[in-house]
Design a protein around this motif. Structure first.
Motif, PDB file in Angstrom:
ATOM      1  N   GLY A 273       0.774  -1.197  -0.121  1.00 39.57           N
ATOM      2  CA  GLY A 273      -0.039   0.207   0.002  1.00 39.57           C
ATOM      3  C   GLY A 273       0.767   1.223   0.170  1.00 39.57           C
ATOM      4  N   TYR A 274       2.134   1.113  -0.303  1.00 39.33           N
ATOM      5  CA  TYR A 274       3.035   2.306  -0.314  1.00 39.33           C
ATOM      6  C   TYR A 274       2.429   3.613  -0.939  1.00 39.33           C
ATOM      7  CZ  TYR A 274       7.661   4.839  -0.827  1.00 39.33           C
ATOM      8  OH  TYR A 274       8.529   5.734  -0.845  1.00 39.33           O
ATOM      9  N   LEU A 275       1.960   3.172  -2.144  1.00 43.11           N
ATOM     10  CA  LEU A 275       1.631   4.234  -3.267  1.00 43.11           C
ATOM     11  C   LEU A 275       0.475   4.985  -2.628  1.00 43.11           C
ATOM     12  CD1 LEU A 275       1.675   3.097  -6.878  1.00 43.11           C
ATOM     13  CD2 LEU A 275       3.004   4.843  -5.943  1.00 43.11           C
ATOM     14  N   ASP A 276      -0.701   4.379  -2.103  1.00 44.02           N
ATOM     15  CA  ASP A 276      -1.833   4.957  -1.461  1.00 44.02           C
ATOM     16  C   ASP A 276      -1.349   5.928  -0.544  1.00 44.02           C
ATOM     17  OD1 ASP A 276      -3.617   3.848  -3.587  1.00 44.02           O
ATOM     18  OD2 ASP A 276      -3.861   2.237  -2.086  1.00 44.02           O
ATOM     19  N   VAL A 278       1.791   7.228   0.257  1.00 44.59           N
ATOM     20  CA  VAL A 278       2.469   8.350  -0.281  1.00 44.59           C
ATOM     21  C   VAL A 278       1.643   9.546  -1.020  1.00 44.59           C
ATOM     22  CG1 VAL A 278       4.228   9.250  -1.694  1.00 44.59           C
ATOM     23  CG2 VAL A 278       4.486   7.077  -0.868  1.00 44.59           C
ATOM     24  N   LEU A 279       0.751   9.004  -1.640  1.00 52.97           N
ATOM     25  CA  LEU A 279      -0.281   9.945  -2.165  1.00 52.97           C
ATOM     26  C   LEU A 279      -1.566  10.522  -1.249  1.00 52.97           C
ATOM     27  CD1 LEU A 279       1.040   8.621  -4.897  1.00 52.97           C
ATOM     28  CD2 LEU A 279      -0.996   9.304  -5.816  1.00 52.97           C
TER      29      LEU A 279
ATOM     30  N   GLY B  97      -0.916  -0.123  -6.618  1.00 53.49           N
ATOM     31  CA  GLY B  97       0.474  -0.417  -7.137  1.00 53.49           C
ATOM     32  C   GLY B  97       1.051  -1.674  -7.831  1.00 53.49           C
ATOM     33  N   ASP B  99       2.153  -4.075  -6.404  1.00 57.84           N
ATOM     34  CA  ASP B  99       2.132  -5.259  -5.594  1.00 57.84           C
ATOM     35  C   ASP B  99       0.319  -5.668  -5.512  1.00 57.84           C
ATOM     36  OD1 ASP B  99       1.249  -2.842  -4.452  1.00 57.84           O
ATOM     37  OD2 ASP B  99       1.348  -3.579  -2.548  1.00 57.84           O
ATOM     38  N   GLY B 191      10.013   8.393  -1.700  1.00 56.42           N
ATOM     39  CA  GLY B 191       8.817   8.675  -1.974  1.00 56.42           C
ATOM     40  C   GLY B 191       8.586   8.351  -3.667  1.00 56.42           C
ATOM     41  N   VAL B 192       7.547   9.127  -4.093  1.00 54.21           N
ATOM     42  CA  VAL B 192       7.158   8.974  -5.480  1.00 54.21           C
ATOM     43  C   VAL B 192       6.762  10.377  -6.082  1.00 54.21           C
ATOM     44  CG1 VAL B 192       6.346   6.893  -5.284  1.00 54.21           C
ATOM     45  CG2 VAL B 192       4.593   8.502  -5.342  1.00 54.21           C
ATOM     46  N   TYR B 209       9.329   6.047  -8.590  1.00 54.85           N
ATOM     47  CA  TYR B 209       9.724   5.952  -7.319  1.00 54.85           C
ATOM     48  C   TYR B 209      10.897   6.678  -7.359  1.00 54.85           C
ATOM     49  CZ  TYR B 209       6.658   1.833  -6.776  1.00 54.85           C
ATOM     50  OH  TYR B 209       5.611   0.921  -6.734  1.00 54.85           O
ATOM     51  N   ARG B 282       2.363  14.991  -6.763  1.00 54.76           N
ATOM     52  CA  ARG B 282       1.982  13.517  -6.999  1.00 54.76           C
ATOM     53  C   ARG B 282       0.394  13.645  -7.403  1.00 54.76           C
ATOM     54  NH1 ARG B 282       3.914  12.575  -0.821  1.00 54.76           N
ATOM     55  NH2 ARG B 282       6.102  12.629  -1.230  1.00 54.76           N
ATOM     56  N   LEU B 285      -3.884   8.759  -8.714  1.00 52.96           N
ATOM     57  CA  LEU B 285      -3.456   7.664  -9.787  1.00 52.96           C
ATOM     58  C   LEU B 285      -4.266   7.414 -10.778  1.00 52.96           C
ATOM     59  CD1 LEU B 285      -1.568   4.753  -7.251  1.00 52.96           C
ATOM     60  CD2 LEU B 285      -0.822   6.535  -8.769  1.00 52.96           C
TER      61      LEU B 285
END
Lengths: 296, 296
Positions: A273-276, A278-279, B97, B99, B191-192, B209, B282, B285
């Motif tokens: 869930g890293y992306l969620d 960070v955003l 993501g 994953d 981060g991204v 990333y 950011r 998505l």
């Protein structure tokens, strides 16, 4: 639910009631409850109240005239007990950042008008000889109105419109943690977190400017304004665990620390869930799920 | 327009044509041009094409079956010249993501399906004895298909679904800049940045990333794969000036560097438009201005 992400949800819960957009000079600057808008009918020369929005009267042009009128309104609302007592602390009324403010309104009424509010949070950290990170945390005094006894960032405070970012940060560093000015000036601004949620007074829309301050190993924070009961220095992994597994921190401090963990690679991109995450730390400045109320 | 912000606009220009959502197992994984969807009618056992969306056939369950079917489609599309030649490089098809990937599709067709694509960009920097920051930049080889001769991050590359973030980063560090593995392992994920824009092949939705790697003062990057013509080490203020005033960088590198400038306090919160800049790095998505096309 992803253990860290629940804090983002907690700071941005779904809206379950309608709000009216508040516009100044056609720009969206806040959101008000329809019931609060009703109470503004008494100020017919200050507000235009339509079914679908609240507008500052068009004849009020310029920062000073608008602010003066809103000041009268805020004092009156406070006098009637509709808002908390007048605080004489002007908050920015702005469609974007502080630098775009169209006028100011007293802090006591700011939440009712759903204006964006700004704060500064500072991560005080120590890097060990082996590169390991430790973070200073404060425990809020038990007599604090909000979140008594909760964990807090080493330095954190609201940002009055009248003070610059720099001056307010130095002031908070001195008052909250006894950080000497020369050291406080080494704080690095590192971005923002933003969120919004319905509170008792209205729609809170907060922007927190975040700072990192690397501290000497022998520095010890010392509170001078009574807002902090005690400080502790913990390995960053322990801080992460507290955020992940408990609700010991004041709500918004969780976001500031998650941002720190991401920027320093303590939370890495293989985290589920890293992306969620960070955003999620930076919500749009205007909530996209705020639907204008049908009736005024 | 705010000088830095124009790069965020350039990476996220307004959409001027309709796209159909592409769903796998009800999850939104991509966006396709209606004309491209038309060309998928030949694969009736793989796709269900409705007026308002494209769906992977419901009977295709599980990662492997879906991927195998999409592989056949991608090879056929490449054979017909509808997409570039088959690359045998699987890209994730995911609602979130990497994953959360529901299947993979060949890189050659990925852009036509508007799937999210992932990359890794590394800021190679040096800290002087006085604390001043310097950044290593690459100049792309003149024979590169995209952005020949443009400035680039020290290390940057796409992320195939088959490689882990760690393995791909070490590989790119070695190939692009001759960074020894032990040094590359010190890269910190920070981060991204994300953005989306219409390109010739379809809707590009990119997640990069970002990594920071502090380099020894005597380290010199050395390209081994022919993708970089030369490297240069510049004071961070000069890098900021190039980003602010020129278009010398490959488009998305501007965002990666702006993110670096913000995280290291080179761009501070008193910069006009700071909030828009921080939040603009950011993008959600899924673009919020993508309206489903009326006809399929």
């Amino acid at each position: 639910m992803q253990a860290y992400y629940r804090h983002i949800i907690a700071c941005n819960p779904p809206l379950d009631e309608p709000f009216l957009p508040w516009r100044v000079d056609r720009e969206l600057v806040g959101w008000v409850r329809p019931a609060f808008a009703e109470q503004l009918h008494d100020f017919a020369d200050v507000f235009e109240i339509a079914a679908d929005e609240l507008r500052l009267a068009a004849h009020l042009e310029g920062f000073d005239r608008r602010s003066a009128s809103l000041n009268v309104v805020a004092q009156e609302l406070a006098g009637r007990g509709i808002t908390p007592p007048f605080m004489d602390e002007p908050y920015a009324v702005t469609p974007a950042g502080r630098d775009a403010a169209l006028c100011v309104v007293d802090r006591a009424a700011a939440a009712h008008f759903g204006v964006r509010s700004f704060g500064q949070h500072l991560n005080g950290y120590v890097r060990g000889p082996d590169g390991s990170l430790h973070m200073w945390l404060g425990r809020r005094a038990r007599d604090r109105l909000l979140f008594p006894g909760a964990l807090d960032n080493m330095v954190a405070g609201g940002l009055p419109h009248s003070l610059s970012l720099e001056v307010n940060l130095l002031k908070e560093c001195a008052e909250e943690a006894g950080v000497p000015e020369a050291l406080a000036r080494q704080a690095v601004p590192v971005g923002v977190v933003s969120y919004s949620r319905v509170a008792a007074r209205g729609l809170r829309r907060d922007v927190l400017y975040c700072y990192d301050l690397e501290l000497p190993q022998d520095f010890e924070p010392r509170n001078t304004d009574g807002e902090v009961e005690s400080f502790m220095l913990l390995p960053i992994e322990d801080v992460a665990q507290i955020v992940r597994d408990t609700d010991e921190f004041k709500l918004n401090c969780n976001l500031v620390i998650i941002d720190f963990l991401i920027r320093h690679g303590v939370l890495d991109p293989d985290t589920p869930g890293y992306l969620d995450l960070v955003l999620g730390l930076r919500q749009p400045l205007n909530r996209l799920d705020v639907a204008p109320a049908a009736g005024g």
